[in-house]
Design an enzyme around this catalytic site. Structure first.
Site, PDB file in Angstrom:
ATOM      1  N   LYS A 178       0.860  -1.184   0.000  1.00  0.00           N
ATOM      2  CA  LYS A 178       0.000   0.000   0.000  1.00  0.00           C
ATOM      3  C   LYS A 178       0.892   1.229   0.000  1.00  0.00           C
ATOM      4  O   LYS A 178       1.676   1.450   0.922  1.00  0.00           O
ATOM      5  CB  LYS A 178      -0.921   0.001   1.223  1.00  0.00           C
ATOM      6  CG  LYS A 178      -1.860   1.208   1.277  1.00  0.00           C
ATOM      7  CD  LYS A 178      -2.768   1.142   2.495  1.00  0.00           C
ATOM      8  CE  LYS A 178      -3.697   2.330   2.570  1.00  0.00           C
ATOM      9  NZ  LYS A 178      -4.576   2.276   3.760  1.00  0.00           N
TER      10      LYS A 178
ATOM     11  N   LYS B 293      -2.220  -1.474  -3.672  1.00  0.00           N
ATOM     12  CA  LYS B 293      -3.071  -0.287  -3.611  1.00  0.00           C
ATOM     13  C   LYS B 293      -2.188   0.958  -3.717  1.00  0.00           C
ATOM     14  O   LYS B 293      -1.233   1.086  -2.946  1.00  0.00           O
ATOM     15  CB  LYS B 293      -3.849  -0.278  -2.283  1.00  0.00           C
ATOM     16  CG  LYS B 293      -4.818   0.901  -2.155  1.00  0.00           C
ATOM     17  CD  LYS B 293      -5.547   0.874  -0.815  1.00  0.00           C
ATOM     18  CE  LYS B 293      -6.502   2.060  -0.717  1.00  0.00           C
ATOM     19  NZ  LYS B 293      -7.198   2.112   0.578  1.00  0.00           N
TER      20      LYS B 293
END
Length: 325
Positions: free
Chosen positions: A195, A248
């Site tokens: 992420k 992400k």
């Protein structure tokens, strides 16, 4: 052997042959649809920076659930917006908290819908950071202790899967141990393994009311310039017991999705985040792009890069297109 014997255009002549040789097939089975659940009553508020996406109170959620189920979308990812926030995000492990109530509500009405919970603290803390603060820095290990309480509470409420998003070191191991010790050995973990500290999250912070009160999240989320570090982060999560690994954002990190697909045998999820969604919506509204075609091309590119699962705010729109052939 080359031209004129080799003519690749032969396999592009019409839609039927293009369909027969298509390498990447997008399906509604690929999608997870995020839902924002707000504590309160009679709430259905469109998020200004995310047209078509709403925050719902539980009493207004049925219509949205009906659409998701009827479109065949297999799973939802829940984000909670509580009334009460404090320094440590204690509402996250409150068995009567908004997410716990939402899990029970959804499972009662749609027992076959797969319910995944985002496991973090930013929506629940006064300061908007993803854990316990010590001297204006997120303290990793105390945050892990609170994460354990959070996931057990989600499991007790009936969550099918938990998805830690805070990028704390050792979080997958902590969650696996907590779930196993509480008897929830069958609940999988979808870890936000890679992420990034991305500017693409802006609209989400409007949706979830989770903007940091000070500073940013670069001390725990990944540097967007780093590629090899993602393999290190994911390897650690795999060793700690992750069942699904995630990248992400998705669109600006297709190379990372591809790297994970090439290097790991676990299912790979990609989060097509709010900023990616909102840019398509804004350009479509202005008439600068064909919104529907760009949406489908974007989702196809994410799958082509290697994602098995796509978390996307486009899920309902894309499912309708796929359903209609």
């Amino acid at each position: 052997m080359g031209f004129p014997s080799v003519r690749p255009r032969r396999l592009r002549k019409n839609e039927n042959i293009r369909r027969l040789v298509r390498e990447t097939q997008l399906s509604v089975n690929d999608f997870i649809y995020p839902l924002f659940i707000e504590e309160g009553e009679n709430i259905k508020i469109e998020i200004p920076s995310m047209p078509g996406i709403f925050r719902y109170s539980l009493d207004r959620l049925d219509e949205e659930l009906e659409q998701v189920v009827n479109l065949g979308i297999p799973a939802v990812l829940l984000f909670g917006i509580p009334k009460h926030k404090d320094a440590v995000g204690s509402e996250t492990w409150n068995d009567e908290g908004i997410i716990q109530k939402a899990i029970r509500y959804i499972k009662e009405r749609c027992p076959d819908l797969y319910v995944i919970t985002d496991v973090c603290f930013c929506e629940y803390t006064e300061h908007g950071h993803c854990g316990v603060l010590h001297d204006h820095e997120v303290a990793n290990d105390p945050t892990l202790e609170n994460t354990k309480k959070q996931v057990v509470s989600h499991a007790k409420a009936g969550a099918d899967m938990v998805a830690p998003s805070g990028m704390m070191d050792g979080v997958v191991k902590a969650i696996r141990e907590a779930l196993d010790q509480a008897g929830y050995t069958d609940i999988p973990i979808m870890s936000y393994s890679a992420k990034y500290a991305s500017a693409y999250y802006g609209p989400f912070r409007d949706a979830a009311e989770s903007s940091p009160a000070f500073g940013d999240r670069r001390s725990y989320q990944m540097d967007p310039a780093n590629r090899r570090e993602a393999l290190k982060e994911v390897q650690l999560d795999v060793e700690e017991g992750a069942d699904i690994i995630m990248v992400k954002p998705a669109l600006a990190y297709l190379d990372i999705i591809s790297d994970l697909r090439e290097n790991f045998n676990l299912p790979v999820a990609a989060y097509n985040v709010s900023g990616e969604y909102s840019m398509v919506k804004a350009a479509g509204k202005l008439g600068w792009i064909d919104e529907e075609k760009v949406m489908m091309e974007t989702l196809t590119s994410i799958k082509r890069a290697g994602a098995n699962i796509i978390i996307t705010y486009h899920a309902k729109e894309a499912a309708r297109i796929l359903k209609n052939g």
